[in-house]
Write a protein that holds these residues in place. Sequence first.
Motif, PDB file in Angstrom:
ATOM      1  N   ASP A  47       0.766  -0.987   0.030  1.00  0.00           N
ATOM      2  CA  ASP A  47       0.110  -0.015   0.031  1.00  0.00           C
ATOM      3  C   ASP A  47       1.014   1.368  -0.131  1.00  0.00           C
ATOM      4  O   ASP A  47       0.528   2.351   0.097  1.00  0.00           O
ATOM      5  CB  ASP A  47      -0.782   0.020   1.155  1.00  0.00           C
ATOM      6  CG  ASP A  47      -0.252  -0.131   2.565  1.00  0.00           C
ATOM      7  OD1 ASP A  47       0.876  -0.468   2.631  1.00  0.00           O
ATOM      8  OD2 ASP A  47      -0.879   0.162   3.533  1.00  0.00           O
ATOM      9  N   SER A  48       2.154   1.133   0.076  1.00  0.00           N
ATOM     10  CA  SER A  48       3.120   2.113  -0.141  1.00  0.00           C
ATOM     11  C   SER A  48       2.749   2.948  -1.567  1.00  0.00           C
ATOM     12  O   SER A  48       3.434   4.007  -1.776  1.00  0.00           O
ATOM     13  CB  SER A  48       4.474   1.802   0.083  1.00  0.00           C
ATOM     14  OG  SER A  48       4.887   0.667  -0.835  1.00  0.00           O
ATOM     15  N   ASP A  86      -1.067  -6.036  -0.135  1.00  0.00           N
ATOM     16  CA  ASP A  86      -1.538  -5.366   1.082  1.00  0.00           C
ATOM     17  C   ASP A  86      -2.967  -5.063   1.107  1.00  0.00           C
ATOM     18  O   ASP A  86      -3.685  -4.618   0.127  1.00  0.00           O
ATOM     19  CB  ASP A  86      -0.769  -3.942   1.338  1.00  0.00           C
ATOM     20  CG  ASP A  86       0.646  -4.050   1.939  1.00  0.00           C
ATOM     21  OD1 ASP A  86       1.033  -5.206   2.610  1.00  0.00           O
ATOM     22  OD2 ASP A  86       1.247  -3.028   2.006  1.00  0.00           O
ATOM     23  N   LYS A 116      -1.382  -9.131   2.912  1.00  0.00           N
ATOM     24  CA  LYS A 116      -0.747  -8.859   4.081  1.00  0.00           C
ATOM     25  C   LYS A 116      -1.556  -7.639   4.827  1.00  0.00           C
ATOM     26  O   LYS A 116      -2.320  -6.962   4.233  1.00  0.00           O
ATOM     27  CB  LYS A 116       0.747  -8.256   3.607  1.00  0.00           C
ATOM     28  CG  LYS A 116       1.546  -7.812   5.011  1.00  0.00           C
ATOM     29  CD  LYS A 116       2.949  -7.574   4.644  1.00  0.00           C
ATOM     30  CE  LYS A 116       3.278  -6.455   3.836  1.00  0.00           C
ATOM     31  NZ  LYS A 116       2.836  -4.917   4.685  1.00  0.00           N
ATOM     32  N   GLU A 118      -1.405  -5.138   8.533  1.00  0.00           N
ATOM     33  CA  GLU A 118      -0.810  -4.552   9.583  1.00  0.00           C
ATOM     34  C   GLU A 118      -1.572  -4.740  10.879  1.00  0.00           C
ATOM     35  O   GLU A 118      -2.726  -4.843  10.966  1.00  0.00           O
ATOM     36  CB  GLU A 118      -0.454  -2.823   9.457  1.00  0.00           C
ATOM     37  CG  GLU A 118       0.486  -2.559   8.095  1.00  0.00           C
ATOM     38  CD  GLU A 118       0.618  -0.959   8.006  1.00  0.00           C
ATOM     39  OE1 GLU A 118       0.018  -0.307   8.921  1.00  0.00           O
ATOM     40  OE2 GLU A 118       0.809  -0.725   7.133  1.00  0.00           O
ATOM     41  N   HIS A 140       2.409  -7.925   9.569  1.00  0.00           N
ATOM     42  CA  HIS A 140       3.296  -6.732   9.454  1.00  0.00           C
ATOM     43  C   HIS A 140       3.062  -6.049  10.805  1.00  0.00           C
ATOM     44  O   HIS A 140       2.341  -5.614  11.344  1.00  0.00           O
ATOM     45  CB  HIS A 140       2.656  -5.700   8.407  1.00  0.00           C
ATOM     46  CG  HIS A 140       3.642  -4.542   8.032  1.00  0.00           C
ATOM     47  ND1 HIS A 140       3.697  -3.792   6.997  1.00  0.00           N
ATOM     48  CD2 HIS A 140       4.614  -4.072   8.797  1.00  0.00           C
ATOM     49  CE1 HIS A 140       4.313  -2.989   7.115  1.00  0.00           C
ATOM     50  NE2 HIS A 140       4.795  -2.938   8.090  1.00  0.00           N
TER      51      HIS A 140
HETATM   52 MG   LIG Z   1       2.466  -1.727   3.459  1.00  0.00          MG
END
Ligand SMILES: [Mg+2]
Length: 276
Positions: A47-48, A86, A116, A118, A140
Amino acid sequence: MGRTEQPRRRTIRDVSKGGVPGVWLTAYTAPLAHRLDAHVDVILVGDSLGMVVYGMSDTLGVSLDMMIAHGAAVVRASRQALVVVDMPFGSYQESPALAFRNAARVMAETGCGAVKLEGGAEMAETVGFLVQRGIPVCGHVGLMPQAVKATGGFRTQGRDAEQARKVHADAHAIAAAGAFAVVLEGTVEPLSREIAASVPVPVIGIGASPACDGQVLVVDDMLGMFGTAIPRFVRRYADMGDVIDDAVARYAQDVRSRAFPGPEECFGVRRQVTPG
Ligand SMILES: [Mg+2]
Ligand SMILES: Nc1nc(=O)c2c([nH]1)NC[C@@H]1CN(c3ccc(C(=O)N[C@@H](CCC(=O)O)C(=O)O)cc3)CN21
Ligand SMILES: CC(C)C(=O)C(=O)O
């Protein structure tokens, strides 16, 4: 394998603990995914991309539709790498049921091999819920960019004893819930090393420790393509930004001087015959 040797796409079972560290990089687009595919074990559609591709100042504005569009592009353009996508902010925190619904969309609409998300101990129930229903999950922990507004910035984690205990417990909780791997971001040594050594699943470091079972970086950072605020943990393997600057500057000069296009780049214009 069949008659024609096609490399089998990696799965979560190929992500292993100990031995040669796993090579992970982000990619968000087909051309870069195609190039990375031969070299890396895992492509992370992070998601960066909100910051790197869309110019946002954090990752909070990334939508599920954005992740699905980029995830599908990366899966199409790769053959060997395990693709992990993500889950964006707001798509999984509310409840295990909502997390499953959204993760199922990501799996179905991208063809990726895992998602993934967080979070620490508070997300363990959700991780278990997804894993028990057939969705491979990577955790994460440590520096969690989606919590940037709560933590007051992209801050290194584990500097004091209380924080260190929390990150340690978070990594263990996510592993115990059934995650196939855990990304450990922005944590100090020797905490990072201790987490990598004690967590039973592969620990993938970013700004963590060489003792991790794999390393991940944002590809634009290591290629020198992402201009602003590059974290200290990035090593620059290329200066693509400089290469692009140089190429575009020469193109601009050629257009302005009418050196481009030349006869060979125009249709219906007789080409110069070069002798020899
Ligand atoms: Mg990320
Ligand atoms: N291009 C890019 N690279 C990344 O690694 C990345 C993203 N974007 N977006 C999502 C998160 C945000 N990340 C970040 C962003 C900034 C720092 C940073 O500025 N760190 C400071 C230390 C801050 C402190 O400890 O107080 C540094 O100097 O590295 C760290 C991680 C990692 N991820
Ligand atoms: C930095 C990595 C681990 C990530 O989560 C991302 O690229 O979004």
